[in-house]
Write a protein that holds these residues in place. Structure first.
Motif, mmCIF file in Angstrom:
data_model
loop_
_atom_site.group_PDB
_atom_site.id
_atom_site.type_symbol
_atom_site.label_atom_id
_atom_site.label_comp_id
_atom_site.label_asym_id
_atom_site.label_seq_id
_atom_site.Cartn_x
_atom_site.Cartn_y
_atom_site.Cartn_z
ATOM 1 N N SER A 17 0.714 -1.142 0.034
ATOM 2 C CA SER A 17 0.011 0.067 0.006
ATOM 3 C C SER A 17 0.907 1.282 -0.034
ATOM 4 N N SER A 19 0.097 5.873 -0.157
ATOM 5 C CA SER A 19 -0.907 6.956 -0.153
ATOM 6 C C SER A 19 -0.132 7.995 -0.706
ATOM 7 N N TYR A 79 -7.036 12.981 -0.995
ATOM 8 C CA TYR A 79 -6.191 11.684 -0.744
ATOM 9 C C TYR A 79 -6.274 10.750 -1.610
ATOM 10 N N GLN A 81 -5.554 6.703 -1.281
ATOM 11 C CA GLN A 81 -4.978 5.363 -0.731
ATOM 12 C C GLN A 81 -5.216 4.437 -1.733
#
Length: 116
Positions: A17, A19, A79, A81
């Motif tokens: 992951s 961001s 944002y 993610q």
């Protein structure tokens, strides 16, 4: 119009992951939509996700279920993610803001690299 500054991104392994975030400045009251585009190596810039001031979200089919876009209108920030990353997600991610009177502003881009 507005000015956009991205941050985040970097290097991740496949399945991991990352961001990214983007802060707008200037005439932020004129912003309608904020979103993300990306330019993968050797390819044209493409749509990733967008979110309206009212909260409506739209995603490219290639990232649905893996990426989540969100906004904090009080901070003029959007944002992204990114989960379950794939090597084909590698590219430069650009923040975009659209508003009225009609304009489209771009950030400088931030690199996302996913290793296999």
């Amino acid at each position: 119009q507005v000015q956009l500054v991205e941050s985040g991104g970097g290097l991740a392994q496949a399945g991991g992951s990352l961001s990214v975030s983007c802060v707008a400045s200037g005439e932020i009251s004129t912003i309608n939509d904020m979103g993300w585009y990306r330019q993968r190596p050797g390819m044209q810039r493409e749509f990733v996700a967008t979110m309206s001031t009212g909260g409506a979200r739209s995603y490219a089919d290639s990232v649905k279920g893996r990426f989540t876009i969100s906004r904090d209108n009080s901070k003029a920030t959007v944002y992204l993610q990114m989960n379950s990353l794939k090597p084909e997600d590698t590219g430069v991610y650009y923040c975009n803001a659209r508003g009225w009177p009609a304009y489209s502003s771009w950030g400088q881009g931030t690199q996302v690299t996913v290793s296999s």
